[in-house]
Design an enzyme around this catalytic site. Structure first.
Site, mmCIF file in Angstrom:
data_model
loop_
_atom_site.group_PDB
_atom_site.id
_atom_site.type_symbol
_atom_site.label_atom_id
_atom_site.label_comp_id
_atom_site.label_asym_id
_atom_site.label_seq_id
_atom_site.Cartn_x
_atom_site.Cartn_y
_atom_site.Cartn_z
ATOM 1 N N SER A 142 -9.904 2.161 2.659
ATOM 2 C CA SER A 142 -8.985 2.909 1.836
ATOM 3 C C SER A 142 -7.981 2.055 1.072
ATOM 4 O O SER A 142 -7.439 2.505 0.077
ATOM 5 C CB SER A 142 -8.220 3.909 2.702
ATOM 6 O OG SER A 142 -7.363 3.239 3.617
ATOM 7 N N SER A 198 -10.316 -0.188 6.848
ATOM 8 C CA SER A 198 -9.685 -0.090 5.529
ATOM 9 C C SER A 198 -9.035 -1.345 5.000
ATOM 10 O O SER A 198 -8.602 -1.365 3.851
ATOM 11 C CB SER A 198 -8.642 1.017 5.527
ATOM 12 O OG SER A 198 -9.268 2.234 5.295
ATOM 13 N N LYS A 218 0.850 -1.201 0.000
ATOM 14 C CA LYS A 218 0.000 0.000 0.000
ATOM 15 C C LYS A 218 0.882 1.246 0.000
ATOM 16 O O LYS A 218 1.906 1.281 0.711
ATOM 17 C CB LYS A 218 -0.898 -0.025 1.252
ATOM 18 C CG LYS A 218 -1.904 1.128 1.326
ATOM 19 C CD LYS A 218 -2.787 1.009 2.571
ATOM 20 C CE LYS A 218 -3.867 2.079 2.601
ATOM 21 N NZ LYS A 218 -4.748 1.989 3.780
HETATM 22 N N1 GLN Z 1 -13.449 4.441 5.927
HETATM 23 C C1 GLN Z 1 -12.876 4.893 7.179
HETATM 24 C C2 GLN Z 1 -12.469 6.327 7.042
HETATM 25 O O1 GLN Z 1 -12.773 6.898 6.074
HETATM 26 C C3 GLN Z 1 -11.731 4.035 7.563
HETATM 27 C C4 GLN Z 1 -10.489 4.340 6.845
HETATM 28 C C5 GLN Z 1 -9.348 3.524 7.303
HETATM 29 O O2 GLN Z 1 -9.518 2.508 7.980
HETATM 30 N N2 GLN Z 1 -8.149 4.012 6.984
HETATM 31 O O3 GLN Z 1 -11.873 6.901 7.897
#
Ligand code: GLN
Length: 492
Positions: A160, A184, A79
């Site tokens: 994400s 995410s 990532k």
């Molecule tokens: N979807 C969540 C957010 O927007 C989680 C994102 C994540 O786990 N990095 O913060």
């Protein structure tokens, strides 16, 4: 179908050991797939030269008979939130365009020391803020799955870590790293029909991982089987003195825990996760999951997590608060592009205005607001107190059960643009993943069924702190009984 990219890591390790193929061949097969499916935009930066060099070194190492790593010769994707030495690391933000770290994150160092090969850096939501990989400055990643009734409609891979999930699902790598702050890893795993684990907070070092919300961020991984996740996590995890929140605990043999035996275990079913408006097929799959656990000899009990209802609101105070502080460092002086202004304040302001996207700006504003004097007690301190209550709910539930089973996400993958104009609707994606994040618990999503459109749906197993072994054990049993063999259309 390319037979080498279709393998699990576990099988590929056997093949490498038995000299059926080399790491260079395995790596080249994945590079070919990356080229063939580059219209998924799973990667921001591809690093085929590095990959082939690492693969060659790995083959040579195997040849010497010296001790080899857990992932010796296995091509992975990373990532783009993990700093990688001299390889562009952007967090999907314009503000880090061209940034080439002069250091390597601890997690990637551990992976390389264990023989992993890096194919490239994957796309994600900007600074890991999102559930769709549509907030990246470098464009949207496409989910390799499609709805049966609309094969032309591009779907999101979740977020994400959507680039990593899409790449694993489409066989553009054998496994990948992700980070999970509120879901995410688990939500994109569910959307892309693969499995992924977020370990206990502190299991993997955050050193060299670009920070979003430091008290929640946790590195983890994706793969196409539960065992493959156990192997990758084993290679990534461990104490790191450079991260003060990294735990000084031995890393168990995760793969050994997957023994198919859950007799005598009690699995909790949290009643508050039965939310209004949950699609019928997700409810049905959850019930099916409970039945599988029964069939395998486990007992299931209903448990209550009464503060679940406050988890999203709590998360969307704490995460933006921490992000507003962490992102203060991007001022055009130290990293990435700088606005050409002679006045220092103008330079800061214009660099940040040009460098950050809308979602990141929204969060910085919310975070700054909840931390400002006058609102700090009412929002931030209050949220910290509720966070403690959420943790206590889980600890109390774990007095009567060994793990929990829940759905991973309230829907299957949605179309690009679908939830775009309504941030609240987008935030609802995290309703089942955020509570375990606030409590720092390990959680794994694995594919267990499909919706009427043929899209994958995941089930989530949540464990006690530091008990990834039970999570893997339970997930292994579900994986066996679910026998999920569906594949994304592009591979058929
Ligand atoms: N979807 C969540 C957010 O927007 C989680 C994102 C994540 O786990 N990095 O913060």
């Amino acid at each position: 179908m390319n037979t080498l990219t279709n393998l699990t890591i576990d099988k590929a390790l056997d093949g490498l050991k038995n000299k059926e193929f080399t790491s260079v061949e395995l790596t080249q097969a994945h590079i070919d797939m990356m080229e063939k499916h580059n219209n998924l935009y799973a990667y921001i930066t591809e690093t085929p030269e590095i990959a082939l060099k690492q693969a060659k070194a790995s083959d040579e190492k195997r040849g010497t008979g010296n001790e080899i790593g857990i992932l010796e010769g296995i091509p992975l994707a990373i990532k783009d939130l993990f700093c990688t030495y001299d390889v562009q690391t952007t967090a999907s933000s314009r503000i880090l365009e061209g940034f080439k770290p002069k250091y390597e994150s601890t997690v990637t160092t551990n992976l390389f020391n264990n023989g992993a090969v890096m194919l490239g850096k994957t796309n994600m939501d900007e600074f890991a803020m999102g559930s769709s990989t549509t907030t990246s400055y470098y464009g949207n990643t496409i989910n390799p799955w499609r709805r049966k009734d609309d094969l032309n409609q591009d779907l999101v891979p979740g977020g994400s870590s959507g680039g990593s999930a899409s790449a694993v699902s489409a066989q553009l790598c054998m496994g990948a790293t992700g980070t999970d702050t509120g879901g995410s890893i688990r939500q994109p795993a569910s959307f892309c029909g693969i499995s992924g684990i977020k370990p206990t907070y502190g299991r993997c070092s955050r050193w060299g991982v670009i920070a979003f919300a430091s008290s929640l961020d946790q590195p983890g991984c994706f793969a196409r089987s539960v065992k493959d996740n156990a192997l990758i996590l084993q290679a990534m995890a461990g104490h790191d003195p450079k991260d003060s929140t990294s735990a000084n605990k031995p890393v168990p043999n995760f793969a050994a825990a997957i023994d198919g035996n859950i007799k005598g275990k009690t699995i909790g079913v949290p009643k508050e996760y039965r939310v209004d408006g949950m699609p019928e097929e997700i409810l049905k799959l959850w019930e099916q999951g409970i039945e599988w656990l029964h069939d395998a000899g486990a007992k299931t009990v209903e448990v209550s997590l009464p503060h679940t209802h406050y988890a999203l609101a709590t998360y969307y105070i704490i995460a933006p608060a921490e992000c507003s502080s962490n992102l203060a460092r991007y001022d055009g002086v130290r990293y990435g592009p700088r606005a050409d202004e002679s006045d220092l304040l103008d330079m800061y302001e214009i660099t940040r205005a040009q460098g950050f996207g809308d979602e990141v700006k929204r969060r910085i504003m919310i975070g700054t607001y909840v931390l400002s004097s006058g609102y700090y007690d009412a929002y931030y301190i209050k949220a910290q107190k509720v966070r403690r209550l959420i943790l206590q709910d889980f600890l109390k539930a774990f007095e009567t059960c060994d793990a929990l089973i829940t759905p991973t996400a309230p829907s299957a993958a949605f179309a690009i643009g679908e939830n775009e104009n309504d941030p609240i609707k987008m935030y609802l994606n995290d309703v089942f993943t955020v509570p375990a994040s606030l409590a720092g618990l390990p959680g794994m999503s694995l594919p267990a069924g499909v919706d009427p459109q043929g899209l994958p749906l995941g089930l989530q197993v949540i464990g006690r702190p530091w008990d990834e072994e039970t999570v893997f054990k339970v997930a292994g049993v579900i994986e066996n009984l679910a026998n999920f063999t569906a594949r994304p259309q592009i591979l058929l």
